[in-house]
Design a protein around this motif. Structure first.
Motif, mmCIF file in Angstrom:
data_model
loop_
_atom_site.group_PDB
_atom_site.id
_atom_site.type_symbol
_atom_site.label_atom_id
_atom_site.label_comp_id
_atom_site.label_asym_id
_atom_site.label_seq_id
_atom_site.Cartn_x
_atom_site.Cartn_y
_atom_site.Cartn_z
ATOM 1 N N ARG A 152 0.831 -1.205 0.000
ATOM 2 C CA ARG A 152 0.000 0.000 0.000
ATOM 3 C C ARG A 152 0.861 1.248 0.000
ATOM 4 N NH1 ARG A 152 -4.925 1.004 1.728
ATOM 5 N NH2 ARG A 152 -4.554 2.856 0.477
ATOM 6 N N MET B 202 0.711 7.751 -6.858
ATOM 7 C CA MET B 202 -0.023 6.540 -6.526
ATOM 8 C C MET B 202 -0.122 5.680 -7.792
ATOM 9 S SD MET B 202 -3.651 5.872 -4.622
ATOM 10 C CE MET B 202 -4.696 6.818 -5.699
ATOM 11 N N GLY C 163 -8.036 -1.082 -7.713
ATOM 12 C CA GLY C 163 -7.523 -1.457 -6.415
ATOM 13 C C GLY C 163 -7.318 -0.204 -5.579
ATOM 14 N N GLU C 164 -6.882 -0.403 -4.356
ATOM 15 C CA GLU C 164 -6.719 0.733 -3.448
ATOM 16 C C GLU C 164 -5.471 1.552 -3.754
ATOM 17 O OE1 GLU C 164 -9.175 -0.633 0.507
ATOM 18 O OE2 GLU C 164 -6.984 -0.751 0.534
ATOM 19 N N TRP D 262 1.001 3.690 -2.892
ATOM 20 C CA TRP D 262 1.580 5.027 -2.817
ATOM 21 C C TRP D 262 3.106 4.902 -2.794
ATOM 22 C CZ3 TRP D 262 -1.036 9.574 -3.011
ATOM 23 C CH2 TRP D 262 -2.424 9.531 -2.814
#
Lengths: 111, 114
Positions: free
Chosen positions: A9, A89, A103-104, A107
């Motif tokens: 992430r 990102m 997707g999330e 970063w």
């Protein structure tokens, strides 16, 4: 509900180092995208796969970026060497019919 | 090259006011999609428009696709604080290639003042 999985992430790396992002699309989705989103801007397409084949990588800086989807399922995006301007990102997405599922995101901060 | 543009870039409204964002493509699109991205989040699909002149509604949101299939708009009636986020349009078309490609606009960031 099925989701597009991404990892990591968050990643902080020093410039000139290598970094890799992984994506597992929703099962059965043949089309997979990698987008880069700089803060305050819209997603910019880096590469599009149809199964294991690249159908568009025209915006991918190929001197330092590479992407693969060897078995037509999950995918990896690599940056080597990372530069300060790569901080953004990185979004993976897959498509079913006409809907793109993101997707999330991962970063990346390059220091 | 192919471009998708959006205006305004930012919009601040009082809660209860209406909001509209406009999207324009440099070329004719096969369809247009709208996404919402909450602060710190990822884009989430809202809707797709395919037909020339198409209008679709989702509760307080109204989406339109232009007759020439080169522009679109999203209108929110009586904004609420839950509407805060960035709204992106994404155009899909041949873009002079053998496959279709989805190009995102730069987005309109909506702030709602309670």
């Amino acid at each position: 509900e099925a989701e597009v999985a991404q990892s990591p992430r968050y990643k902080i790396t020093e410039k000139s180092q290598a970094v890799a992002f992984w994506c597992d699309p929703i099962s059965g989705h043949a089309t997979l995208y990698w987008y880069r989103q700089i803060l305050g801007q819209g997603p910019e397409l880096l590469v599009q796969f149809q199964d294991e084949s690249v159908v568009d990588d025209s915006q991918l800086p190929k001197d330092r970026f590479s992407a693969e989807r060897l078995k037509g399922v999950d995918s990896t995006l690599k940056i080597q060497p990372a530069e300060l301007g790569d901080s953004a990102m990185y979004l993976c997405a897959s498509r079913s019919r006409n809907t793109i599922y993101f997707g999330e995101g991962s970063w990346l901060t390059v220091v | 090259g192919q471009q998708v543009m959006q205006i305004p870039q930012y919009q601040h409204v009082q809660e209860g006011e209406d909001f509209t964002t406009y999207c324009n493509s440099s070329t004719t699109l096969s369809n247009i999609q709208w996404y919402k991205q909450r602060p710190g989040g990822h884009p989430v699909f809202l809707i797709q428009l395919v037909k020339s002149g198409e209008v679709k509604k989702q509760k307080r949101l109204t989406f339109q696709f232009g007759e020439a299939k080169k522009n679109s708009s999203l209108h929110i009636t009586a904004t609420q604080t839950t509407d805060v986020g960035t709204y992106f349009c994404a155009g899909r078309g041949g873009w002079e290639t053998s496959y279709d490609k989805v190009i995102f606009g730069p987005g309109t960031s909506l702030s709602v003042i309670p």
